[in-house]
Design a protein around this motif. Sequence first.
Motif, short mmCIF file in Angstrom:
data_model
loop_
_atom_site.label_atom_id
_atom_site.label_comp_id
_atom_site.label_asym_id
_atom_site.label_seq_id
_atom_site.Cartn_x
_atom_site.Cartn_y
_atom_site.Cartn_z
N GLY B 215 2.97 31.26 62.00
CA GLY B 215 1.97 31.63 61.00
C GLY B 215 2.44 31.34 59.58
O GLY B 215 3.65 31.15 59.36
N PHE B 216 1.51 31.33 58.66
CA PHE B 216 1.85 31.04 57.26
C PHE B 216 2.52 32.22 56.58
O PHE B 216 2.13 33.37 56.80
N ILE B 217 3.48 31.91 55.74
CA ILE B 217 4.08 32.92 54.87
C ILE B 217 3.04 33.31 53.82
O ILE B 217 2.34 32.45 53.30
N GLU B 218 2.91 34.60 53.56
CA GLU B 218 1.96 35.04 52.55
C GLU B 218 2.67 35.38 51.24
O GLU B 218 3.88 35.55 51.22
N PRO B 219 1.89 35.47 50.13
CA PRO B 219 2.50 35.74 48.84
C PRO B 219 3.40 36.97 48.87
O PRO B 219 3.01 38.00 49.42
N ARG B 228 8.00 39.23 61.11
CA ARG B 228 7.62 40.54 61.67
C ARG B 228 6.10 40.73 61.60
O ARG B 228 5.49 41.18 62.55
N ARG B 229 5.50 40.38 60.47
CA ARG B 229 4.06 40.57 60.34
C ARG B 229 3.28 39.69 61.31
O ARG B 229 2.38 40.15 62.01
N GLU B 230 3.62 38.39 61.38
CA GLU B 230 2.86 37.49 62.24
C GLU B 230 2.99 37.86 63.72
O GLU B 230 2.02 37.82 64.47
N VAL B 231 4.20 38.23 64.16
CA VAL B 231 4.38 38.60 65.57
C VAL B 231 3.54 39.83 65.88
O VAL B 231 2.83 39.87 66.89
MG MG Z 1 -1.26 34.20 59.13
#
Ligand code: MG
Lengths: 322, 322
Positions: B215-219, B228-231
């Motif tokens: 997934g994309f890294i967010e700001p 951790r967030r994408e998983v």
């Molecule tokens: Mg994403």
Amino acid sequence: MKNVKTIEWLTSAMRNPDTKYIVFNNLRPLLEPISIKNSRWGYTLARIDSKDVQNYLQSNPHVVFLGLEKFSGETKKSTENEEEGRALFAVDVSSIEESLYKEMVPKSEFAAGFPLAMQLEPSEAGILSEARTVLDWLERYKFCATCGSATTVLEGGYKRKCENKECKSNKGVHNTCYPRTDPSVIMLVISQDGKRCLLGRQKRFPAKMWSCLAGFIEPGESIEDACRREVEEESGIKVGRVTYHSSQPWPFPASLMLGCIAYATSDTIKVDEDEMEDARWFRRPEVVQMLTHQHPQGLYVPPEQAIAHQIIKSWVRMTANL
Amino acid sequence: MKNVKTIEWLTSAMRNPDTKYIVFNNLRPLLEPISIKNSRWGYTLARIDSKDVQNYLQSNPHVVFLGLEKFSGETKKSTENEEEGRALFAVDVSSIEESLYKEMVPKSEFAAGFPLAMQLEPSEAGILSEARTVLDWLERYKFCATCGSATTVLEGGYKRKCENKECKSNKGVHNTCYPRTDPSVIMLVISQDGKRCLLGRQKRFPAKMWSCLAGFIEPGESIEDACRREVEEESGIKVGRVTYHSSQPWPFPASLMLGCIAYATSDTIKVDEDEMEDARWFRRPEVVQMLTHQHPQGLYVPPEQAIAHQIIKSWVRMTANL
Ligand SMILES: [Mg+2]
Ligand SMILES: Nc1ncnc2c1ncn2[C@@H]1O[C@H](COP(=O)(O)O)[C@@H](O)[C@H]1O
Ligand SMILES: Nc1ncnc2c1ncn2[C@@H]1O[C@H](COP(=O)(O)O)[C@@H](O)[C@H]1O
Ligand SMILES: [Mg+2]
Ligand SMILES: [Mg+2]
Ligand SMILES: [Mg+2]
Ligand SMILES: [Mg+2]
Ligand SMILES: [Mg+2]
Ligand SMILES: [Zn+2]
Ligand SMILES: [Zn+2]
């Protein structure tokens, strides 16, 4: 954005009396001194009550949804968000007098640049980083890069959509619609004998500060390729092996710093005069003095909140036997 | 861009008879089968002679400077660039008949998507990656995002400048002027007992292919936060420790894939039905079958040129005792 919410949810949350707002004036956050005695950290982001921004929201400023916060240590209010926590938004108040919001929070100030931000607790620094990057993007990416039309903001500030129905950017998924993050490498170069590291000075650095070399990743490069190219460009030093150390978002305006240790395969420095003021090898004992602010000439490295500091400290620790 | 050159140098290099061009039709590169017997690699980027593009260049297509190549294995021609090598450019030939350039190179073809690109030698894949990303950027970022005006291309295709003199983007350095690279994370999640790894299927994957989550890294995120967030978003699994493995540019259109190994702290999967078709734990022996195309149901993972393959293989090697 940690929690994807519908437009209805966001609109209602923006009005909810429990919601808090952090405010930015020309990208400078309003900070409030921490009252806890002997805290390591000097400031928090001032939280403005929902009721105090409602009027201003009528003028359609940039607003960014930052997630949900616990009602920690506070009397619980009756609210539908009781379990989830209260919503936190950032709002750009550049168009109003600074004094208006400063007066709401005793001793607060709009912090310029990053020195003050360095005194934020890490979780607050994370919120600042996200909010500042997205607000800056909302202000500087108002038009569709593909066709030049105006755009509409969606998804709590994290997306823009071109208003021109014929535009290619409205067919399929395109990165023109999303905030941009620029990956860049920052690396401590270690000499062939393992006893020295390479530090440089950019022209805009404060006097006597030295740091790791750094540069933007270019199209088609890996982290490791970018390290080798930037080190050679800036210092003439050739690099072989590169190991990743850690990463840090850097919201001035939107970098992701990828910290590395790079191993030199050559020794003679040739400074790029356009980009750098200077670059030279430093022996470990001198670097220890710079880390601890005990250097005889007052030379120093960035503070511990900066990834450069952490990479340099890591090398100093790895080489305790030198 | 490996070598920063002046506009005069670039203009002269574009005309130099030794210069070669790689050509793209709607972002598909013209590939030529490798003639070397038993080569591991199937194709190279076809190099078109300078004289064969000169007429076409009059129409001002997108052109990208890719650096200097050695005159390897060839008779040296008398040229001012003798020592440096010859220049290599990419040119977008989307506006002309495909057949024109195909006919110049026996058995060549314009390769769609990445399956063919996977058969390029790594150094050729690197050139393709850079050229494709920059050509795509030149086509999709024609207008100034800050004010909507037209822009001018500079620096061999690596910079755009807003034509509106009053525009903020012309004061100081702004990322609106440079090609964009989107950092994204791709991670193999390891179960708490260390015996299984988590693989998922995006809806657009070919049948039977499973891969790492991504997934994309967010700001405002670090690599580790984004993992951790994408998983958690995609599979409901919580992740603790994250270690970096390696990185790979992915030019569809402009990602930098940051490959990691992530250690789960929970076990029960809850697939995000919007983003994923499926996600499940696989035991090591099954993963070995998938890597080697010996799975009884024909399940497989991406090929070795993909970073996902390398991360998965790395875990299989690290756990040879399971
Ligand atoms: Mg994403
Ligand atoms: N995304 C970007 N944002 C800002 N400057 C960039 C970017 N990409 C390339 N540059 C150029 O890189 C220079 C800084 O050098 P470096 O940080 O060493 O790569 C700037 O002055 C710009 O000319
Ligand atoms: N830079 C970007 N490019 C493309 N899609 C993005 C970008 N940033 C966020 N997205 C969104 O992320 C989705 C893909 O999910 P993921 O790759 O898991 O992050 C896309 O469908 C977009 O909605
Ligand atoms: Mg650079
Ligand atoms: Mg540089
Ligand atoms: Mg630099
Ligand atoms: Mg996702
Ligand atoms: Mg994904
Ligand atoms: Zn558009
Ligand atoms: Zn402009």
